[in-house]
Design a protein around this motif. Structure first.
Motif, PDB file in Angstrom:
ATOM      1  N   SER A   1       3.007  -7.447  43.874  1.00 19.28           N
ATOM      2  CA  SER A   1       4.228  -7.747  43.343  1.00 19.28           C
ATOM      3  C   SER A   1       4.740  -9.094  43.554  1.00 19.28           C
ATOM      4  O   SER A   1       5.839  -9.519  43.459  1.00 19.28           O
TER       5      SER A   1
ATOM      6  N   LYS B   1       7.948  -1.754  46.932  1.00 17.72           N
ATOM      7  CA  LYS B   1       8.185  -2.249  45.291  1.00 17.72           C
ATOM      8  C   LYS B   1       7.678  -0.950  44.633  1.00 17.72           C
ATOM      9  O   LYS B   1       8.017  -0.890  43.642  1.00 17.72           O
TER      10      LYS B   1
ATOM     11  N   GLN C   1      10.552   1.349  44.201  1.00 18.10           N
ATOM     12  CA  GLN C   1      11.423   0.629  43.406  1.00 18.10           C
ATOM     13  C   GLN C   1      11.172   0.856  41.975  1.00 18.10           C
ATOM     14  O   GLN C   1      11.918   1.242  40.945  1.00 18.10           O
ATOM     15  N   GLN C   2       9.981   0.714  41.674  1.00 23.73           N
ATOM     16  CA  GLN C   2       9.428   0.932  40.057  1.00 23.73           C
ATOM     17  C   GLN C   2       9.607   2.233  39.825  1.00 23.73           C
ATOM     18  O   GLN C   2      10.136   2.507  38.565  1.00 23.73           O
ATOM     19  N   GLU C   3       9.342   3.050  40.649  1.00 17.38           N
ATOM     20  CA  GLU C   3       9.597   4.445  39.925  1.00 17.38           C
ATOM     21  C   GLU C   3      10.893   4.802  39.958  1.00 17.38           C
ATOM     22  O   GLU C   3      11.163   5.630  38.994  1.00 17.38           O
TER      23      GLU C   3
ATOM     24  N   GLU D   1      13.360   2.764  39.062  1.00 22.96           N
ATOM     25  CA  GLU D   1      13.332   2.014  37.770  1.00 22.96           C
ATOM     26  C   GLU D   1      13.292   3.011  36.581  1.00 22.96           C
ATOM     27  O   GLU D   1      13.908   3.018  35.594  1.00 22.96           O
TER      28      GLU D   1
ATOM     29  N   THR E   1      18.983  -1.118  32.489  1.00 28.86           N
ATOM     30  CA  THR E   1      18.383  -1.735  33.518  1.00 28.86           C
ATOM     31  C   THR E   1      19.063  -2.814  34.521  1.00 28.86           C
ATOM     32  O   THR E   1      19.590  -3.771  33.893  1.00 28.86           O
TER      33      THR E   1
ATOM     34  N   LEU F   1      15.877  -5.164  40.117  1.00 30.42           N
ATOM     35  CA  LEU F   1      15.230  -4.165  40.913  1.00 30.42           C
ATOM     36  C   LEU F   1      15.956  -3.979  42.305  1.00 30.42           C
ATOM     37  O   LEU F   1      16.095  -2.954  42.845  1.00 30.42           O
TER      38      LEU F   1
END
Lengths: 254, 859
Positions: free
Chosen positions: A124, A145, A148-150, A152, A162, A165
């Motif tokens: 990332s 990261k 965070q994506q999860e 998100e 949205t 992040l």
């Protein structure tokens, strides 16, 4: 230094896989190098703080902040180049494990900075260690990261819209911002962000618009980054390696 | 079963290798049991490792000595070899002047004597040899009294052995040891008392000379005499050999061959003057005094122990600090776990602070002691932080008298320490400094600590840390933003200069080269606007472009340094350049210092220009209220010194290369000659190769010679520049002091200087009556500090404080660079330290150089 408790020939447990040479050459480089690698830094620590602390071990020649290769913002490591080997050793001996900006930093000998090594090697953009972390670390952009994506993804499912992040509130309440407590208690997230933000933009009194401003800041800095101007600095003349290769910069260090 | 290595290493420690036992006797038995079995096949490894342990963990020497005694019963040859190796190491240490090794090996010899490995008379011979060398040194005809430091060191080594074996020596060789003691007493009576006031932590305000403090050797002699009168009983030295006495007596004592003290230095024609001073300085560099006691705590607080115990614990602590730097865990655990039956937290703190503040230089960088103090606070969380806080309070109390260099180190240490402990400090205790005048040393101390805290952290964080004393915000530095005079953000009027600045900014953004910018400056800016505008626009604009970080600054200087160089080719203009840099970064002391330092690094400004800027009126006014000008000055001199040291190092390694290149060339030549003489035996090819080799080796030799010559020329030039630097520095010091110091008849001593304003103040200020000064005999509070919160008065006047601070820096710079200054002393004497110079200034320089004060002709 006493040789009884330390194997003086063994300088670092970390082996940079991108070092262009064999183990012996790597060790030779570490033994003569005047560069130290500094890890576990806060994303918000400035070069001037590094300068104040590390100049107590000796005259500094250069500081290279590690940057997220996507956002071009500091991502928690840096290189300090000294003039003398003795000072380099003292930095390693006397600063490693002490606190900078409320965090215990790690200082290791480094084989020498080369163009390209300032970029994070994680997928990332930041350091690899920040990909997989599952703890909440406000000094290093919150959760890792992947987490965070999860988060998100979950957030979009429940249609919160949205957000950026890094600005997710922690699931667990952050530790109370007391004056006593652990090293990593940077305070509640928005508050500490605000403080650090001011620190980084001390010359700027306009209301913060964080992520875009920070990117701008470092984009403009890039114009003046000596590393990106190889013709001015022969030390960095070798062209950069591709930096898409996933490689650990943190995990392999003890 | 643990390995013999870890048993040797860990003997005496509470550790898993020795199970639950903490009894020395059991440790020795366990270790001995394993070593005796291993001796057969590993003696070649055991011997050096055992010696290394004894040398690097000297607080355990009695344990190792007893172990050697037991091994002597098993394997005489092994121990004989050990004694021989020790002998060789000891002789080497004497020859090379390796002080730590000499001291420690003598202790090892002493405990081996206790364990019957050595004859007591062998040890006495060592003592006699050293004592005789020491006494000869003091002899003006056969020796050279300027080298007294070496004699003192030898005698202190002899005395230092006695706690470990005094009682055995007195019992076994009473007459011989008595003879040594008489010899030492005689030595003490003829040596010069060491009165190097320039190295004391506190400004020696006892200038009347009424009480002469004991110097280090006299003090140790006193402690040893008390020890002797107590029947040599000492709590802090373990005596494990006593538990094995019955066995040990059966051991065979080995010969310790004769040793040779190094040659005496050449005699001097006179025992004063410059040559004497230079040699004395060199001798003291080679044989430095290891510790200078710093008495921080009142006697009621410090641990109650025998005088000799204090000395021994200090030795233990200093050796742990010396040998275990870089091993944080072991260092801290040995520091807190010394083999003594009493607490020593206060003594430990005093010892570490005495090293942190040691003058002229501590053995390690101050940051090492910072680390040790942090680690001890973690190792003894219930006890040590409080002791450290007590030390800080006590030093703060006396800060007005603390040496300037020590004040700076204390500020750097304390700010760094706090940054590792969440910046927690009861600032409310010190809020009273706001009521003191801005030159009061306590107030300046608080202000500078806060400044350094902000540098290590950030403004808001430090602001938050002083919330118990919010008024102290007044002492926080400004927020640090640049003072860009061509900023267009706040809607200020845009002048012509603004336009020029914007134009320059665009040129830089457009990546114009330095050469292009120089032509723009020379062709369009200078002719129309003049040099002053050029300087302002260029400095402010370029620094602003480089203001975002250290790296931005470096990049601008690398790309556009030539622009500065072109517009400021001489010292006068460089001084103005520095002043503009100071104006741009006026809110940020760190960036001011960094920018000036880097510009000197790129040789855009000279150290002489920096000195001149430091002594410009605006800076001189801050000498007593801020570290800002001093930091810049320290950096400039430090950088100059570092360059010279680098050159010296390069030269010394080139000299080695020359030797090896000459040898290689000679060898190649010899091979060639040999081959040529046997020409008939070889055909042409190998000869050609040998010839080529010889030529190449010769070329190599010539080229190394050439680089050596080049470096030597550079060094010679650097030394000339250094002379000019120190001359300029001390001339400037002398001038500004001459303007401000009162007439010598009114202020012959610092104490008189301090009391001038006090006398005047008693007239206008009634509340100062508490601090009224009777300047003949009584001193208020011993120092000028504030006894408590009720006396928020600092009664040294501004002008007097300015003089005191400046004189403090005069001394500090002289002391730190004494070796460099001694090299140019004749010139300094002729040009600066003349008859007309103020005696207080002269005294400060002399004191910094440890130059005998009787050389000051004007008194």
């Amino acid at each position: 230094m006493a040789s009884l408790f330390k194997d003086l020939t063994k300088l670092s447990a970390y082996r940079d896989r991108r070092f262009p040479g064999n183990q012996e050459e790597f060790e030779q480089a570490l033994h003569t190098s005047t560069t130290v690698y500094i890890g576990n830094m806060s994303f918000y620590t400035t070069e001037e703080q590094v300068y104040e602390l590390f100049s107590r071990a000796g005259e500094i020649k250069k500081i290279t902040m590690g940057l997220d290769k996507n956002s071009k913002t500091p991502c928690g490591f840096c290189f300090v180049l000294y003039y003398s080997r003795e000072d380099t050793e003292d930095a390693m001996k006397f600063i490693s494990g002490t606190i900078l900006d409320d965090r215990p930093i790690r200082v290791d000998f480094d084989w020498g900075f080369q163009e390209g090594r300032q970029w994070g090697r994680g997928r990332s953009g930041g350091q690899v260690r920040d990909e997989y972390r599952t703890d909440y670390d406000p000094g290093r952009g919150g959760y890792g990261k992947l987490v965070q994506q999860e988060l998100e993804a979950q957030r979009q499912l429940v249609d919160y819209g949205t957000g950026s992040l890094g600005s997710f509130p922690p699931v667990m309440p952050p530790p109370h911002y007391g004056r006593r407590g652990g090293h990593n208690q940077g305070g509640s997230h928005p508050q500490s962000r605000d403080h650090h933000h001011r620190k980084r933009h001390r010359e700027d009194d306009r209301p913060p618009r964080e992520s875009s401003k920070r990117t701008l800041d470092h984009a403009s800095r890039r114009n003046f980054d000596p590393n990106s101007r190889p013709e001015k600095n022969p030390r960095f003349r070798e062209s950069a390696n591709s930096d898409d290769e996933e490689e650990d910069d943190g995990k392999q260090r003890p | 079963m643990s390995s013999w290595r870890s048993l040797l290493l860990r003997i005496g420690d509470k550790c898993p290798d020795y199970g639950t036992s903490s009894d020395f006797k059991e440790h020795i038995e366990t270790c001995f049991g394993v070593i005796r079995r291993e001796l057969e096949h590993s003696s070649d490894d055991i011997l050096p490792f055992l010696l290394q342990c004894a040398e690097q963990l000297p607080h355990k020497i009695p344990l190792y000595g007893t172990l050697v005694g037991l091994l002597n019963l098993e394997n005489e040859d092994f121990v004989k070899q050990m004694v021989e190796t020790t002998h060789a190491n000891f002789q080497d240490a004497l020859d090379f002047g390796n002080c730590d090794m000499i001291r420690i090996l003598m202790r090892f010899l002493t405990v081996m004597m206790c364990s019957k490995v050595l004859q007591p008379s062998s040890l006495v011979v060592v003592f006699e040899t050293l004592l005789s060398s020491a006494s000869t040194t003091l002899d003006e005809e056969k020796g050279n009294p300027s080298w007294q430091a070496r004699g003192d060191f030898y005698v202190s080594c002899i005395l230092s052995c006695l706690p470990w074996g005094g009682s055995e020596l007195v019992e076994q060789v009473p007459e011989e040891i008595e003879c040594v003691m008489v010899g030492i007493e005689a030595y003490l009576s003829i040596r010069r008392h060491n009165s190097d006031t320039g190295l004391s932590f506190f400004e020696d305000d006892d200038e009347s000379g009424s009480v002469v403090e004991k110097d280090f050797l006299e003090d140790l002699w006193g402690r040893i005499q008390v020890l002797s009168s107590n029947g040599w009983k000492v709590d802090s030295v373990p005596r494990p050999h006593l538990s094995f006495e019955a066995q040990l007596v059966a051991g065979k004592s080995h010969e310790f061959g004769p040793i040779n003290a190094p040659e005496q230095p050449e005699p001097l024609s006179e025992v004063s003057g410059v040559l004497y001073g230079k040699q004395k300085h060199n001798a003291e560099l080679k044989y430095p005094q290891r510790i200078r006691r710093l008495n921080i705590f009142p006697a009621s607080k410090t641990e109650d122990m025998q005088p000799i115990d204090r000395f021994i614990v200090e030795e233990y602590l200093l050796d742990v600090l010396l040998f275990l730097n870089g091993c944080r865990k072991e260092c801290a655990s040995f520091m807190v776990g010394l083999p003594v039956p009493f607490r020593y937290d206060y003594l430990m703190a005093e010892t570490i602070f005495s090293q942190l503040l040691l003058l002229p230089l501590p053995p390690f960088k101050p940051i090492y002691y910072t680390l040790v103090i942090m680690d001890l606070c973690k190792a003894l969380p219930g006890a040590f932080p409080g002791v450290v806080a007590g030390a800080v309070r006590a030093l703060f109390e006396k800060i007005a008298d603390l040496d300037m260099e020590c004040q700076t180190r204390l500020i750097l240490w304390f700010s760094h320490h706090l940054s590792n402990f969440q910046f927690i400090w009861p600032w409310e205790e010190w809020a009273f400094v706001l009521d003191l005048p801005k030159w009061a040393p306590q107030r300046v101390f608080v202000q500078e600590v806060l400044e350094r805290e902000v540098r290590l952290s950030y403004w808001d964080k430090v602001k938050q840390s002083i919330e118990n004393a919010p008024a102290l915000e007044e002492l926080l530095p400004p927020k640090g933003s640049p003072n860009f005079i061509y900023s267009i953000e706040d809607g200020r009027e845009r002048t012509e200069q603004h336009a020029l600045s914007a134009e320059l900014n665009n040129k830089v953004k457009g990546r114009q080269t330095a050469r292009e910018i120089i032509s723009w400056v020379e062709e369009s800016v200078f002719p129309n606007h003049g040099w002053d505008v050029v300087l302002k626009v260029v400095v402010h604009t370029l620094l602003d472009i480089g203001s975002k970080s250290f790296t931005h600054l470096i990049t601008v200087l690398e790309r556009y340094g030539q622009v500065f160089a072109r517009i400021c080719p001489d010292h006068d203009k460089q001084v103005m350049l520095i002043a503009e840099v100071g104006s741009y970064w006026k809110n940020n002391a760190q960036m001011t210092a960094v920018a000036i330092d880097r510009m000197m690094g790129y040789r855009l400004i000279s150290n002489l220009a920096i000195v001149r800027w430091v002594f410009s009126p605006a800076n001189v006014e801050q000498f007593h209220t801020s570290d800002r000008p001093w930091e810049v000055l320290r950096n400039a001199i430090g950088k100059t010194y570092n360059r010279i040291s680098d050159l010296r190092n390069e030269i010394s390694s080139l000299k080695k290369s020359v030797v090896s290149a000459e040898a290689a060339a000679a060898k190649a030549k010899a091979e060639l000659d040999a081959a040529e003489s046997k020409l008939s035996l070889v055909d042409g090819e190998p000869l050609k190769r040998l010839k080529a080799n010889a030529e190449k080796a010769k070329e190599e030799e010539v080229s190394v010679h050439e680089s050596l010559e080049a470096k030597e020329a550079l060094l010679a030039r650097a030394l000339d520049e250094n002379e000019a630097l120190f001359l300029s520095l001390y001339k400037n010091f002398s001038n500004v002091l001459m303007e401000r110091l009162p007439d010598p008849s009114r202020a012959r001593t610092l104490r008189e200087l301090k009391s001038i304003q006090a006398d005047e103040m008693t007239v206008d200020l009634d509340e100062s009556s508490v601090m009224e000064v009777d300047n003949e005999s009584r001193r208020p509070n011993k120092s000028q500090s504030n006894g408590g919160k009720d006396s928020n008065i600092y009664n040294v006047g501004e002008k007097e404080q300015w003089c005191l601070s400046t004189l403090g820096y005069v001394k500090a710079f002289a002391r730190q660079y004494a070796s460099e200054i001694w090299a140019h002393i004749e010139k300094l004497d002729a040009d600066v330290l003349t008859e007309n110079v103020h005696p207080l200034f002269k005294k400060a320089v002399y004191s910094g150089l440890s130059r005998p004060i009787n050389d000051v002709s004007s008194g």
